[in-house]
Design an enzyme around this catalytic site. Structure first.
Site, PDB file in Angstrom:
ATOM      1  N   SER A  13       0.734  -1.183   0.054  1.00 36.60           N
ATOM      2  CA  SER A  13      -0.099  -0.052  -0.130  1.00 36.60           C
ATOM      3  C   SER A  13       0.723   1.331  -0.053  1.00 36.60           C
ATOM      4  O   SER A  13       0.357   2.271  -0.278  1.00 36.60           O
ATOM      5  CB  SER A  13      -0.918  -0.138   1.173  1.00 36.60           C
ATOM      6  OG  SER A  13       0.012   0.108   2.453  1.00 36.60           O
ATOM      7  N   MET A  16       6.079   3.380  -2.408  1.00 35.06           N
ATOM      8  CA  MET A  16       7.128   2.372  -3.364  1.00 35.06           C
ATOM      9  C   MET A  16       6.531   1.053  -3.322  1.00 35.06           C
ATOM     10  O   MET A  16       6.731   0.506  -4.632  1.00 35.06           O
ATOM     11  CB  MET A  16       8.291   2.327  -2.393  1.00 35.06           C
ATOM     12  CG  MET A  16       9.669   1.804  -3.066  1.00 35.06           C
ATOM     13  SD  MET A  16      10.074   2.677  -4.528  1.00 35.06           S
ATOM     14  CE  MET A  16      10.595   1.691  -5.691  1.00 35.06           C
ATOM     15  N   GLU A  37       0.611  -7.207   3.120  1.00 29.70           N
ATOM     16  CA  GLU A  37       0.304  -6.044   4.095  1.00 29.70           C
ATOM     17  C   GLU A  37       0.179  -6.502   5.663  1.00 29.70           C
ATOM     18  O   GLU A  37       0.097  -7.541   5.797  1.00 29.70           O
ATOM     19  CB  GLU A  37      -0.742  -5.195   3.653  1.00 29.70           C
ATOM     20  CG  GLU A  37      -0.659  -3.799   2.944  1.00 29.70           C
ATOM     21  CD  GLU A  37       0.379  -2.850   3.618  1.00 29.70           C
ATOM     22  OE1 GLU A  37       0.675  -2.966   4.881  1.00 29.70           O
ATOM     23  OE2 GLU A  37       0.931  -2.037   2.859  1.00 29.70           O
ATOM     24  N   ALA A 125      20.507  -3.087  -1.268  1.00 28.38           N
ATOM     25  CA  ALA A 125      21.203  -1.807  -1.764  1.00 28.38           C
ATOM     26  C   ALA A 125      20.440  -0.528  -1.011  1.00 28.38           C
ATOM     27  O   ALA A 125      19.355  -0.557  -1.024  1.00 28.38           O
ATOM     28  CB  ALA A 125      21.159  -1.602  -3.200  1.00 28.38           C
ATOM     29  N   GLY A 126      21.231   0.418  -0.817  1.00 26.59           N
ATOM     30  CA  GLY A 126      20.445   1.724  -0.396  1.00 26.59           C
ATOM     31  C   GLY A 126      19.648   2.408  -1.357  1.00 26.59           C
ATOM     32  O   GLY A 126      19.069   3.256  -1.208  1.00 26.59           O
ATOM     33  N   MET A 128      18.625   1.646  -5.757  1.00 32.21           N
ATOM     34  CA  MET A 128      18.550   0.349  -7.011  1.00 32.21           C
ATOM     35  C   MET A 128      18.544   1.201  -8.145  1.00 32.21           C
ATOM     36  O   MET A 128      18.485   0.601  -9.069  1.00 32.21           O
ATOM     37  CB  MET A 128      17.203  -0.322  -6.681  1.00 32.21           C
ATOM     38  CG  MET A 128      16.765  -0.831  -5.576  1.00 32.21           C
ATOM     39  SD  MET A 128      17.862  -2.535  -5.663  1.00 32.21           S
ATOM     40  CE  MET A 128      17.206  -2.980  -3.698  1.00 32.21           C
ATOM     41  N   HIS A 158      15.733  14.638   0.648  1.00 29.79           N
ATOM     42  CA  HIS A 158      14.463  13.839   0.228  1.00 29.79           C
ATOM     43  C   HIS A 158      13.310  14.615   0.503  1.00 29.79           C
ATOM     44  O   HIS A 158      13.277  15.599   1.389  1.00 29.79           O
ATOM     45  CB  HIS A 158      14.546  12.660   1.094  1.00 29.79           C
ATOM     46  CG  HIS A 158      15.541  11.618   0.460  1.00 29.79           C
ATOM     47  ND1 HIS A 158      16.812  11.573   0.608  1.00 29.79           N
ATOM     48  CD2 HIS A 158      15.527  10.650  -0.563  1.00 29.79           C
ATOM     49  CE1 HIS A 158      17.648  10.842   0.016  1.00 29.79           C
ATOM     50  NE2 HIS A 158      16.720  10.076  -0.630  1.00 29.79           N
ATOM     51  N   HIS A 159      11.982  14.035   0.458  1.00 30.80           N
ATOM     52  CA  HIS A 159      10.826  14.528   0.762  1.00 30.80           C
ATOM     53  C   HIS A 159      10.504  14.632   2.274  1.00 30.80           C
ATOM     54  O   HIS A 159      11.186  13.757   3.071  1.00 30.80           O
ATOM     55  CB  HIS A 159       9.645  13.590   0.024  1.00 30.80           C
ATOM     56  CG  HIS A 159       9.812  12.262   0.435  1.00 30.80           C
ATOM     57  ND1 HIS A 159       9.419  11.687   1.441  1.00 30.80           N
ATOM     58  CD2 HIS A 159      10.549  11.118  -0.044  1.00 30.80           C
ATOM     59  CE1 HIS A 159       9.692  10.459   1.582  1.00 30.80           C
ATOM     60  NE2 HIS A 159      10.561  10.079   0.603  1.00 30.80           N
ATOM     61  N   LYS A 162      10.004  11.332   4.735  1.00 31.88           N
ATOM     62  CA  LYS A 162      11.421  10.405   5.218  1.00 31.88           C
ATOM     63  C   LYS A 162      11.582  10.397   6.562  1.00 31.88           C
ATOM     64  O   LYS A 162      11.632  11.545   7.150  1.00 31.88           O
ATOM     65  CB  LYS A 162      12.623  10.660   4.193  1.00 31.88           C
ATOM     66  CG  LYS A 162      13.539   9.515   4.167  1.00 31.88           C
ATOM     67  CD  LYS A 162      14.554   9.754   3.242  1.00 31.88           C
ATOM     68  CE  LYS A 162      15.558   8.893   3.112  1.00 31.88           C
ATOM     69  NZ  LYS A 162      15.140   7.232   3.272  1.00 31.88           N
ATOM     70  N   GLY A 168      19.683   6.116   3.204  1.00 29.77           N
ATOM     71  CA  GLY A 168      20.417   4.537   2.997  1.00 29.77           C
ATOM     72  C   GLY A 168      21.541   4.907   1.703  1.00 29.77           C
ATOM     73  O   GLY A 168      22.655   4.414   1.744  1.00 29.77           O
TER      74      GLY A 168
END
Length: 272
Positions: A13, A16, A37, A125-126, A128, A158-159, A162, A168
């Protein structure tokens, strides 16, 4: 039934999660076989297409990780550290590739993931994206070429939603810089400056975090010395780059032996 790898998305949901669902549904190389979920979420029991406000797609959202993973060849997981650690054990039991984009993992969390990687493929990975992983390799090479007269500062934005800092990706870049210099990041990491902090220590790797608006992700690696500066930068404008990278990792992992991998392995960038 098809011979395409079956993909499960955890945390479906979230922003991402929904991007990953769209990416898998649009791909001809794989099949969406499950969406997870947390228990009690209002998506549970709904067709994921319906839950997203669209036409049904034939996949019901579940909170049963064991049963859902049993149908999967890969799990793509951008959730939270506690959930990711639990999922890693279940994915390993199912022998499913576990692609992890979760950030904020502790050393203890990573130790648990490494234990699971003895039984299945884990790609963690922090970030991709191809661009960020190229930036990581460049950061390592530049750090190796410059001495401690060049201060290293990693600036990330970042937004405002976060929840962790540094990001990351920023930590991934910091690890690359430290590796290039042949030092342990934990011993030279400098973040969260506030008040009278004193002069910067030579050799430290600094981190600065910006949070605001809907910034998808911006990362700069600054090498600053007396009289000159070098800046390496990456700007992400669409989360789809992370989803596409995660799916690429899930497909790549189908042909690998159990172990812990990262996107440098997936993208074949180790020799750059």
């Amino acid at each position: 039934m098809t011979d395409k790898p079956g993909i499960v998305i955890t945390g479906g949901s979230g922003r991402m999660g929904q991007m990953l669902i769209d990416t898998v549904l649009a791909s001809e190389a794989c099949e969406l076989v499950g969406v997870l979920e947390r228990e009690g979420h209002d998506w549970i029991g709904q067709d994921v297409g319906t839950a997203m406000g669209r036409a049904p797609v034939g996949v019901t959202v579940s909170d049963d990780a064991v049963g859902t993973f049993a149908r999967a060849q890969a799990v793509i997981d951008f959730t939270a550290p506690e959930a990711t650690v639990a999922f890693s054990e279940l994915a390993a039991q199912a022998r499913a590739v576990h692609v992890i984009g979760t950030t904020g993992l502790t050393e203890d969390d990573i130790a648990h993931l490494d234990a699971a990687a003895r039984h299945a493929v884990i790609v963690r990975a922090g970030n991709m994206s191809l661009g960020v992983n190229l930036l990581t390799q460049l950061t390592k090479r530049v750090a190796a070429a410059l001495d401690e007269d060049f201060d290293i500062e990693i600036i990330e934005a970042h937004h405002h939603h976060k929840v962790d800092a540094p990001s990351g990706t920023a930590l991934m870049l910091g690890e690359a810089a430290a590796e290039g210099r042949g030092v342990d990041l934990a011993k030279v990491k400098d973040s969260g400056r506030d008040g009278i902090t004193g002069a910067r220590q030579q050799g430290d790797i600094g981190f600065s975090a910006i949070r605001g608006g809907d910034i998808v992700g911006e990362h700069d690696v600054l090498f600053a010395a007396a009289g000159e500066r070098i800046k390496l930068s990456h700007i992400a404008t669409d989360r789809a780059i992370f989803a596409r990278g995660a799916l690429r990792a899930a497909l790549w992992g189908q042909d690998q032996k159990p172990g812990a991998y990262d996107m440098v392995d997936v993208l074949g960038l180790a020799d750059l």
